[in-house]
Design a protein around this motif. Structure first.
Motif, PDB file in Angstrom:
ATOM      1  N   GLY A  39       0.840  -1.228  -0.050  1.00  0.00           N
ATOM      2  CA  GLY A  39      -0.022   0.041   0.050  1.00  0.00           C
ATOM      3  C   GLY A  39       0.732   1.398  -0.007  1.00  0.00           C
ATOM      4  O   GLY A  39       0.485   2.279   0.258  1.00  0.00           O
ATOM      5  N   LYS A  40       2.011   1.254  -0.315  1.00  0.00           N
ATOM      6  CA  LYS A  40       2.929   2.267  -0.641  1.00  0.00           C
ATOM      7  C   LYS A  40       3.277   2.753  -1.928  1.00  0.00           C
ATOM      8  O   LYS A  40       2.975   1.864  -2.910  1.00  0.00           O
ATOM      9  N   SER A 105      -9.173   9.102  -4.510  1.00  0.00           N
ATOM     10  CA  SER A 105      -8.308  10.464  -4.874  1.00  0.00           C
ATOM     11  C   SER A 105      -7.207  10.984  -3.853  1.00  0.00           C
ATOM     12  O   SER A 105      -6.179  11.109  -4.296  1.00  0.00           O
ATOM     13  N   MET A 106      -7.682  10.706  -2.760  1.00  0.00           N
ATOM     14  CA  MET A 106      -6.517  11.024  -1.530  1.00  0.00           C
ATOM     15  C   MET A 106      -5.739   9.696  -1.582  1.00  0.00           C
ATOM     16  O   MET A 106      -5.850   8.786  -1.780  1.00  0.00           O
ATOM     17  N   PRO A 107      -4.312  10.058  -1.544  1.00  0.00           N
ATOM     18  CA  PRO A 107      -3.246   9.124  -1.868  1.00  0.00           C
ATOM     19  C   PRO A 107      -3.106   7.986  -0.491  1.00  0.00           C
ATOM     20  O   PRO A 107      -3.637   7.929   0.538  1.00  0.00           O
ATOM     21  N   CYS A 108      -2.373   7.071  -0.964  1.00  0.00           N
ATOM     22  CA  CYS A 108      -2.201   5.897  -0.128  1.00  0.00           C
ATOM     23  C   CYS A 108      -1.216   6.371   1.261  1.00  0.00           C
ATOM     24  O   CYS A 108      -1.026   7.470   1.187  1.00  0.00           O
ATOM     25  N   ILE A 109      -0.235   5.378   1.564  1.00  0.00           N
ATOM     26  CA  ILE A 109       0.780   5.604   2.494  1.00  0.00           C
ATOM     27  C   ILE A 109       1.832   6.276   1.945  1.00  0.00           C
ATOM     28  O   ILE A 109       2.476   5.979   0.996  1.00  0.00           O
ATOM     29  N   CYS A 208      -5.204   9.706   4.775  1.00  0.00           N
ATOM     30  CA  CYS A 208      -4.372   8.964   5.610  1.00  0.00           C
ATOM     31  C   CYS A 208      -3.631   9.967   6.300  1.00  0.00           C
ATOM     32  O   CYS A 208      -3.185  10.996   5.715  1.00  0.00           O
ATOM     33  N   LYS A 209      -3.083   9.851   7.614  1.00  0.00           N
ATOM     34  CA  LYS A 209      -2.366  10.827   8.348  1.00  0.00           C
ATOM     35  C   LYS A 209      -1.281  10.895   7.602  1.00  0.00           C
ATOM     36  O   LYS A 209      -0.418  12.156   7.663  1.00  0.00           O
ATOM     37  N   LEU A 467      -9.551   0.906   4.114  1.00  0.00           N
ATOM     38  CA  LEU A 467     -10.691   0.785   3.172  1.00  0.00           C
ATOM     39  C   LEU A 467     -10.375   0.902   1.678  1.00  0.00           C
ATOM     40  O   LEU A 467     -11.014   0.232   0.958  1.00  0.00           O
ATOM     41  N   ALA A 468      -9.574   2.119   1.478  1.00  0.00           N
ATOM     42  CA  ALA A 468      -9.281   2.100   0.057  1.00  0.00           C
ATOM     43  C   ALA A 468      -8.421   1.244  -0.424  1.00  0.00           C
ATOM     44  O   ALA A 468      -8.739   0.579  -1.554  1.00  0.00           O
ATOM     45  N   MET A 469      -7.717   0.775   0.455  1.00  0.00           N
ATOM     46  CA  MET A 469      -6.403  -0.380  -0.151  1.00  0.00           C
ATOM     47  C   MET A 469      -7.612  -1.718  -0.413  1.00  0.00           C
ATOM     48  O   MET A 469      -7.294  -2.215  -1.119  1.00  0.00           O
TER      49      MET A 469
END
Length: 531
Positions: A39-40, A105-109, A208-209, A467-469
């Protein structure tokens, strides 16, 4: 419905003109991050099997080597457009090993700017310019912001529509000027009402933070006890707010959509005049450029707007030069979030509503828009982005504050005749059906994608990333289980080979050094500014 809208729609649905409703031309540009199985963000280069990002007609990259962009050709068929987009996904999945396409839309780790590789377009002058432009964006705004993905929707009316429309409007200016002015009217109305699209289709209420690394100036709240996800409880599209493609330096940039020449002049001035903060960064050395220039904008694409007037540019021509040369050819809508609930990020129902919405903006009266109204529009967007589903939310209008629900209901009512006309032209009820679905979201905000995502995170006790993953993995499995047949795969393989050959050809034909190339390129803006 105003008299102008009623008249124009009646003319559009009368006799031969009705073919214009089935001849609407569309294209999609859909961005997706490549990620590894953990997930990176993928650190691998753009796969050679996908061709050259510089020259491939369907598969390119945006800011990063890991930010793919899929482009569909212009089509009058919604189903064909979506089928092409799905085919590109299936081909891509056959050539990215165990990597995935991030489905939001908002990114992964993310692990900071250093973990975000800037896109590489080869050694040609045009390729180097694309890379240096992206390096400049990183220096100006940071690379984290550039990993946000979206969908761009390109829209135009068929050529046959315009001459009849001009006669009906009793307009005597040159036809292309009439076309450009009508598209500018569409853009002004879009800016008045685009908050509705963000409410209905916004799908980025959480992040994601890791995206907030080093950013303490935000108003987000922790979604879970561990603080892995940050959100706003009534948010719709954080992508369209201060966390997304926003620029403090551009806040005071006044760009006029009342007149095409003024629009071009405003952007040319922003490109050709120095900006103190970017002068501090400098352009670097000839061997290690930091950015293309020290202007407020490096090129016109740096101007962050939810909609753009467009014309296909000739080789080496600036986008603004193309607009000055030939006028507006189509418009590009840029405020669409990737929907995690759709395999390709968008579906036919949403496209049909975009057609209804854009036709409404085109056919309706569109008075000139001045600075006070633009400020009102920006405030409405801010409210809907951050608090769009908040019960009783008020938006600003020239007549005073009015509830979002009342404004949305009236707009959707005014659009019903357009949906009905589209249904009649297509001999279906699909357009009215999608309008009914949108009314349901206005009455019950829990039906919006943003609300559904937050509710699912809560019910499944999953942070945004997990959830997105989960959805990204599900769509990857679906695409990989349905590979392309050999003949279809070969079409894309040939496009990849041809694009690589074309890049090599471009690199071999450069006749000046890069700094001279950039200097010559910017002379076009100076000429435009004087014309």
């Amino acid at each position: 419905m105003t008299a102008t809208l009623e008249r124009r729609l009646a003319e559009l649905t009368d006799g031969a003109q009705v073919s214009s409703l089935t001849g609407i031309q569309r294209g999609l540009e859909k961005e997706s991050l490549r990620i590894n199985s953990a997930g990176k963000l993928a650190q691998t280069p753009h796969p050679v099997e996908l061709g050259a990002a510089l020259t491939h007609p369907y598969i390119t990259t945006d800011y990063s080597e890991a930010l793919l962009e899929f482009i569909t050709p212009v089509s009058t068929s919604i189903s064909a457009t979506l089928e092409t987009l799905e085919t590109i996904h299936r081909y891509t999945y056959a050539h990215i090993d165990d990597e995935l396409l991030w489905g939001a839309s908002m990114p992964c780790i993310l692990e900071g700017d250093a973990s975000i590789p800037v896109a590489d377009y080869g050694t040609s002058n045009v390729g180097t310019m694309k890379t240096v432009y992206r390096l400049g964006l990183g220096h100006r705004y940071g690379r984290l912001m550039q990993t946000i993905a979206g969908i761009h929707y390109n829209f135009s009316m068929p050529d046959a529509y315009w001459a009849d429309a001009q006669r009906a409007d009793d307009n005597s200016e040159p036809l292309q000027d009439y076309i450009s002015n009508r598209y500018l009217g569409l853009i002004r109305n879009f800016q008045r009402h685009s908050w509705l699209l963000i409410y209905l289709f916004g799908a980025s209420p959480a992040v994601c933070k890791s995206f907030l690394r080093g950013n303490a100036e935000h108003n987000l709240e922790a979604f879970d006890e561990q603080g892995k996800s940050m959100h706003l409880p009534w948010a719709t599209s954080l992508r369209m707010g201060d966390l997304g493609y926003q620029s403090n330096a551009q806040r005071d940039l006044e760009v006029c959509y009342n007149n095409l020449h003024k629009y071009i002049d405003d952007l040319c001035n922003a490109i050709t005049r120095n900006h103190p903060a970017y002068e501090t960064i400098g352009v670097g050395t000839p061997e290690a450029r930091k950015q293309l220039n020290t202007g407020l904008l490096q090129i016109e694409n740096e101007f962050y707007s939810s909609i753009r007037p467009k014309r296909v540019a000739a080789s080496g021509e600036t986008s603004l030069g193309a607009l000055r040369r030939g006028g507006i050819e189509y418009i590009e809508v840029r405020c669409i979030d990737v929907n995690p609930y759709c395999s390709v990020g968008i579906d036919a129902a949403q496209i049909r509503f975009l057609d209804i919405f854009l036709l409404y903006c085109l056919l309706e009266d569109s008075p000139a828009c001045e600075a006070p109204e633009r400020q009102l529009q920006a405030e409405n967007i801010r409210r809907v982005v951050n608090r769009g589903r908040e019960p009783g939310l008020l938006l600003q209008t020239n007549a005073g504050d009015t509830s979002l629900q009342d404004l949305a209901k009236q707009l959707l009512t005014d659009m019903q005749s357009i949906a009905t006309s589209l249904d009649q032209a297509h001999q279906s009820s699909d357009y009215s059906a999608t309008l009914t679905d949108q009314r349901g979201k206005v009455v019950d905000s829990t039906k919006t994608p943003s609300a559904m995502l937050l509710e699912e995170m809560k019910e499944r006790e999953l942070p945004f990333f997990r959830l997105a993953m989960s959805y990204s993995e599900n769509w990857a499995k679906a695409f990989r289980s349905n590979p392309l047949e050999a003949e279809a795969a070969e079409v894309f393989a040939k496009a990849a080979r041809d694009s690589l050959a074309r890049q090599t050809e471009i690199e071999a034909t450069d006749s000046v050094d890069f700094n001279t190339y950039v200097q010559n390129y910017y002379e076009q803006y100076k000429t435009l500014a004087k014309s």
